[in-house]
Design a protein around this motif. Structure first.
Motif, short mmCIF file in Angstrom:
data_model
loop_
_atom_site.label_atom_id
_atom_site.label_comp_id
_atom_site.label_asym_id
_atom_site.label_seq_id
_atom_site.Cartn_x
_atom_site.Cartn_y
_atom_site.Cartn_z
N LEU A 55 106.63 61.32 68.81
CA LEU A 55 107.09 61.70 70.14
C LEU A 55 108.55 62.14 70.12
CD1 LEU A 55 106.63 61.86 73.23
CD2 LEU A 55 107.34 59.46 73.35
N CYS A 56 109.41 61.35 69.44
CA CYS A 56 110.86 61.59 69.49
C CYS A 56 111.34 62.67 68.52
CB CYS A 56 111.62 60.29 69.20
SG CYS A 56 111.43 59.03 70.47
N THR A 57 110.66 62.85 67.40
CA THR A 57 111.17 63.77 66.38
C THR A 57 110.36 65.05 66.22
OG1 THR A 57 109.90 62.76 64.55
CG2 THR A 57 112.05 61.78 65.09
N ILE A 58 109.19 65.11 66.83
CA ILE A 58 108.36 66.32 66.71
C ILE A 58 108.04 66.91 68.08
CG2 ILE A 58 106.17 67.28 65.91
CD1 ILE A 58 106.14 65.17 63.72
N LEU A 59 107.30 66.15 68.89
CA LEU A 59 106.83 66.69 70.17
C LEU A 59 107.97 67.00 71.13
CD1 LEU A 59 104.39 67.41 71.89
CD2 LEU A 59 104.34 65.04 72.70
N LEU A 60 108.85 66.02 71.36
CA LEU A 60 109.92 66.20 72.34
C LEU A 60 110.90 67.32 71.96
CD1 LEU A 60 111.04 65.20 75.00
CD2 LEU A 60 112.36 63.47 73.76
N PRO A 61 111.46 67.32 70.73
CA PRO A 61 112.39 68.41 70.39
C PRO A 61 111.71 69.78 70.37
CG PRO A 61 111.95 67.04 68.47
CD PRO A 61 111.40 66.31 69.65
N SER A 62 110.46 69.84 69.92
CA SER A 62 109.75 71.12 69.89
C SER A 62 109.58 71.68 71.30
CB SER A 62 108.38 70.96 69.23
OG SER A 62 108.50 70.57 67.89
N LEU A 63 109.18 70.83 72.23
CA LEU A 63 108.99 71.27 73.61
C LEU A 63 110.32 71.69 74.25
CD1 LEU A 63 106.41 68.66 74.99
CD2 LEU A 63 106.02 71.08 74.51
N LEU A 64 111.36 70.89 74.05
CA LEU A 64 112.65 71.19 74.66
C LEU A 64 113.25 72.49 74.09
CD1 LEU A 64 114.27 67.63 74.81
CD2 LEU A 64 113.34 68.98 76.70
N ILE A 65 113.13 72.68 72.79
CA ILE A 65 113.66 73.90 72.17
C ILE A 65 112.87 75.12 72.64
CG2 ILE A 65 113.92 75.13 69.98
CD1 ILE A 65 114.56 72.41 68.70
N HIS A 66 111.56 74.97 72.74
CA HIS A 66 110.72 76.08 73.23
C HIS A 66 111.09 76.44 74.66
CE1 HIS A 66 107.24 78.66 73.72
NE2 HIS A 66 106.90 77.99 74.80
N MET A 67 111.29 75.43 75.50
CA MET A 67 111.67 75.67 76.89
C MET A 67 113.04 76.34 76.98
SD MET A 67 110.35 72.06 78.53
CE MET A 67 111.22 72.35 80.08
N PHE A 68 113.97 75.91 76.13
CA PHE A 68 115.31 76.49 76.14
C PHE A 68 115.26 77.97 75.73
CE2 PHE A 68 119.12 77.63 73.66
CZ PHE A 68 120.08 77.51 74.66
N ARG A 69 114.49 78.28 74.70
CA ARG A 69 114.40 79.66 74.24
C ARG A 69 113.72 80.56 75.28
NH1 ARG A 69 112.79 78.35 67.93
NH2 ARG A 69 114.94 78.06 67.18
N ARG A 70 112.73 80.03 75.95
CA ARG A 70 112.07 80.81 77.00
C ARG A 70 113.02 81.02 78.18
NH1 ARG A 70 106.03 79.71 78.76
NH2 ARG A 70 106.65 81.60 79.86
N TYR A 71 113.82 79.99 78.49
CA TYR A 71 114.80 80.11 79.58
C TYR A 71 115.83 81.19 79.26
CZ TYR A 71 118.63 78.90 82.73
OH TYR A 71 119.64 78.95 83.66
#
Length: 208
Positions: free
Chosen positions: A58-74
């Motif tokens: 959750l902390c090292t794969i799912l969460l950072p992947s989702l947050l980075i994807h959201m940031f790049r889309r933003y």
């Protein structure tokens, strides 16, 4: 000509798949799985092991992947824009914060030190890559697989097992990952080798 274009597309597709499968975020999870397999910690209750692995995922794969994807889309970045050295700073910071949260939770829950060392090694690899990235673009993909290599070497010395087959497998994967990053024109050979060296040395020192 058509067959050459098809072959080139297949090579590029394979390189992209390799990059997605062996993302650097998997370092802590792979390290923990190896720890639970090769050490006395395999005697721990299965429920405890699964809980630890789920928290790390959750902390090292799912969460950072989702947050980075959201940031790049933003930001509206294309894949080429995301690969630029100056565009990697914020994703690095997001990843570091997520890793630090994971390490903090492990400390709070008083988990065994070896578990924390794996996450700490991954955290330090990220920090070192951020610092290097200020002046020179480095491959975090090969830094991640280099960290796995260093972790296996450290575990082999500490728990006294023969790591030959594991190291052979990891070196093959490292070669495939590094080649993929070069094929996709994300890194040069020196950046790939530099990332692998950073990951290997950092993980070996921290875990051992």
């Amino acid at each position: 000509m058509t067959s050459e274009i098809i072959s080139e597309k297949k090579i590029i597709l394979t390189a992209r798949i390799m990059s997605m499968i062996f993302t650097p975020f998997y370092l802590p999870l792979i390290g923990l799985i190896a720890l639970f397999v090769f050490s006395y910690m395999n005697r721990l209750p299965l429920s405890y092991i699964l809980t630890v692995l789920a928290m790390v995922y959750l902390c090292t794969i799912l969460l950072p992947s989702l947050l980075i994807h959201m940031f790049r889309r933003y930001q509206g970045w294309t894949p080429m824009e995301s690969a630029k050295r100056e565009s990697r700073i914020v994703p690095y910071i997001i990843s570091i914060v997520c890793y630090f949260v994971c390490y903090y939770l492990m400390t709070l829950l008083q988990m065994p030190s070896f578990i924390g060392r794996i996450v700490m090694a991954a955290l330090l690899i990220q920090v070192i890559c951020v610092i290097i990235n200020i002046w020179w673009k480095i491959s975090t993909h090969t830094a991640g697989i280099g960290g796995v290599t260093g972790g296996i070497m450290a575990f082999a010395l500490f728990f006294d097992f023969n790591p030959l087959w594991w190291l052979s497998l990891v070196f093959i994967i490292a070669g495939m990952v590094g080649t993929s990053r070069i094929i996709l024109r994300q890194h040069s050979l020196s950046q790939v080798l530099g990332g692998f060296g950073v990951g290997l040395i950092t993980a070996f020192i921290v875990i051992l």
